[in-house]
Motif scaffolding. Sequence first.
Motif, PDB file in Angstrom:
ATOM      1  N   SER A  12     -28.370  -3.518 -43.908  1.00 58.76           N
ATOM      2  CA  SER A  12     -27.316  -2.536 -43.668  1.00 58.76           C
ATOM      3  C   SER A  12     -27.576  -1.716 -42.412  1.00 58.76           C
ATOM      4  O   SER A  12     -28.670  -1.181 -42.214  1.00 58.76           O
ATOM      5  CB  SER A  12     -27.190  -1.585 -44.859  1.00 58.76           C
ATOM      6  N   TRP A  14     -25.246   0.760 -41.852  1.00 60.18           N
ATOM      7  CA  TRP A  14     -24.374   1.889 -42.161  1.00 60.18           C
ATOM      8  C   TRP A  14     -25.180   3.174 -41.949  1.00 60.18           C
ATOM      9  O   TRP A  14     -26.094   3.480 -42.714  1.00 60.18           O
ATOM     10  CB  TRP A  14     -23.890   1.786 -43.611  1.00 60.18           C
ATOM     11  N   LEU A  50     -23.021   1.177 -47.812  1.00 62.44           N
ATOM     12  CA  LEU A  50     -22.300   0.053 -47.225  1.00 62.44           C
ATOM     13  C   LEU A  50     -21.556  -0.746 -48.291  1.00 62.44           C
ATOM     14  O   LEU A  50     -20.366  -1.061 -48.137  1.00 62.44           O
ATOM     15  CB  LEU A  50     -23.270  -0.859 -46.479  1.00 62.44           C
ATOM     16  N   GLN A  54     -17.647  -1.059 -48.348  1.00 61.73           N
ATOM     17  CA  GLN A  54     -17.140  -2.341 -47.860  1.00 61.73           C
ATOM     18  C   GLN A  54     -17.172  -3.453 -48.897  1.00 61.73           C
ATOM     19  O   GLN A  54     -16.530  -4.489 -48.711  1.00 61.73           O
ATOM     20  CB  GLN A  54     -17.959  -2.790 -46.637  1.00 61.73           C
ATOM     21  N   ALA A  58     -19.860  -7.371 -47.189  1.00 60.48           N
ATOM     22  CA  ALA A  58     -20.595  -6.893 -46.015  1.00 60.48           C
ATOM     23  C   ALA A  58     -21.996  -7.505 -45.956  1.00 60.48           C
ATOM     24  O   ALA A  58     -22.489  -7.847 -44.882  1.00 60.48           O
ATOM     25  CB  ALA A  58     -20.683  -5.369 -46.026  1.00 60.48           C
ATOM     26  N   LYS A  61     -21.640 -11.099 -44.999  1.00 57.79           N
ATOM     27  CA  LYS A  61     -21.362 -11.193 -43.573  1.00 57.79           C
ATOM     28  C   LYS A  61     -22.641 -11.051 -42.760  1.00 57.79           C
ATOM     29  O   LYS A  61     -22.834 -11.745 -41.740  1.00 57.79           O
ATOM     30  CB  LYS A  61     -20.351 -10.112 -43.169  1.00 57.79           C
ATOM     31  N   PHE A  62     -23.535 -10.161 -43.181  1.00 54.03           N
ATOM     32  CA  PHE A  62     -24.817 -10.012 -42.494  1.00 54.03           C
ATOM     33  C   PHE A  62     -25.575 -11.336 -42.492  1.00 54.03           C
ATOM     34  O   PHE A  62     -26.104 -11.764 -41.456  1.00 54.03           O
ATOM     35  CB  PHE A  62     -25.661  -8.922 -43.156  1.00 54.03           C
ATOM     36  N   TRP A 242     -16.377   2.580 -40.209  1.00 54.81           N
ATOM     37  CA  TRP A 242     -17.601   1.812 -39.960  1.00 54.81           C
ATOM     38  C   TRP A 242     -17.305   0.537 -39.191  1.00 54.81           C
ATOM     39  O   TRP A 242     -16.266  -0.112 -39.378  1.00 54.81           O
ATOM     40  CB  TRP A 242     -18.257   1.463 -41.300  1.00 54.81           C
ATOM     41  N   ALA A 244     -19.542  -3.003 -38.103  1.00 52.30           N
ATOM     42  CA  ALA A 244     -20.803  -3.739 -38.122  1.00 52.30           C
ATOM     43  C   ALA A 244     -21.360  -3.794 -36.709  1.00 52.30           C
ATOM     44  O   ALA A 244     -20.619  -4.006 -35.740  1.00 52.30           O
ATOM     45  CB  ALA A 244     -20.580  -5.150 -38.664  1.00 52.30           C
TER      46      ALA A 244
END
Length: 376
Positions: A12, A14, A50, A54, A58, A61-62, A242, A244
Amino acid sequence: MKFLFYTHSLISDWNHGNAHFLRGVMRDLVRRGHEAQALEPKISWSRDNLVAEQGPVAIEKFRETFPDLNSQIYGEDFDHEAAVADADVVVVHEWTEPALVERIGKARRDGGHFTLLFHDTHHRAVSAEGDIAGLMLQDYDGVLAFGETLRERYLKAGWGRTVYTWHEAADDSLFRPRPEVEKTGDLIWIGNWGDDERSAEIVEFLVRPVDQLKLKATVRGVRYPQHALDALSDAGIQYGGWIANAEAPRAFASHNVTVHIPRRPYVENLPGIPTIRVFEALACGIPLISAPWNDAEGLFRPGQDYLIAKDGDEMTRLLADVLADAHLRDDLVTSGLETIQARHTCRHRVDELLAILGQCGTARVTEQLAPREAAE
């Protein structure tokens, strides 16, 4: 070698800028043939926020964006002694729980053959001195401080055996110019509100100039209270929440200028330490205008790599100049990129880290470094 990084979160970003730098360092280590793994706690303020905001997508996606990065989440029963014993280099970030900081130090004291470093990328050494003073660092082989003034603070207080300056930097495999992206706005600022450490400065150096110039502007970041959102709206600034970090280069590319608004503790107590966004923005090739801060270490070329506004009125004038003058924009982009590529990429920082390990590393580490140094 195997590098183990204890971090608040790698997954994260965030409101967690250290994740930006750590990702870049780990990716470069892996590219060089090393093994790099992060360990992050099950209870993580950044990751929890995060996911709450999200959703689990999220995190998915990372992993899609950074398939080369490995992070393990640990709980109360995790065997830290076994984990560090299997590593050659262990780097513990300053947001790690104090009891765990001490526990890892004890593992080193009790015969651990790994090199143990403490990494500080925050202003708590001056804003919450007791928190850092209470950490048990005597068993660490060295401290990595992300600015010379912070290194001096550690030395003056007697925290740690040896203290090295290790600045943050840009992962230029990710943060690079994107000339194919269409310009759709004038100004973008990517930054979090956070604890009123720069609330007045955001109004003076961002909100009012945008309002006066009637710019098409966007702000991305988190923790904006309602009164701040209202101020952005009143000035005609679009708030996008936010973003990314991996998406920031495209956001920079779609705008003509950005600004740097440092937090007050850095300006007043730790001069010379910019936010990581300065490195990243310049690496992306976007002109940058900064609110006042003292580049005490000569990291950049003020007035050439970026412009400095002494107050809100000068910020307004400089924004107008940059937006009206394509040649000025090109000059700033060229100069900023030159400085980043010469001095401030994560490749440079890994070179510095390996040099530091050559000075304070255990025998197991220095023996493994020697063949690489001979080859180079």
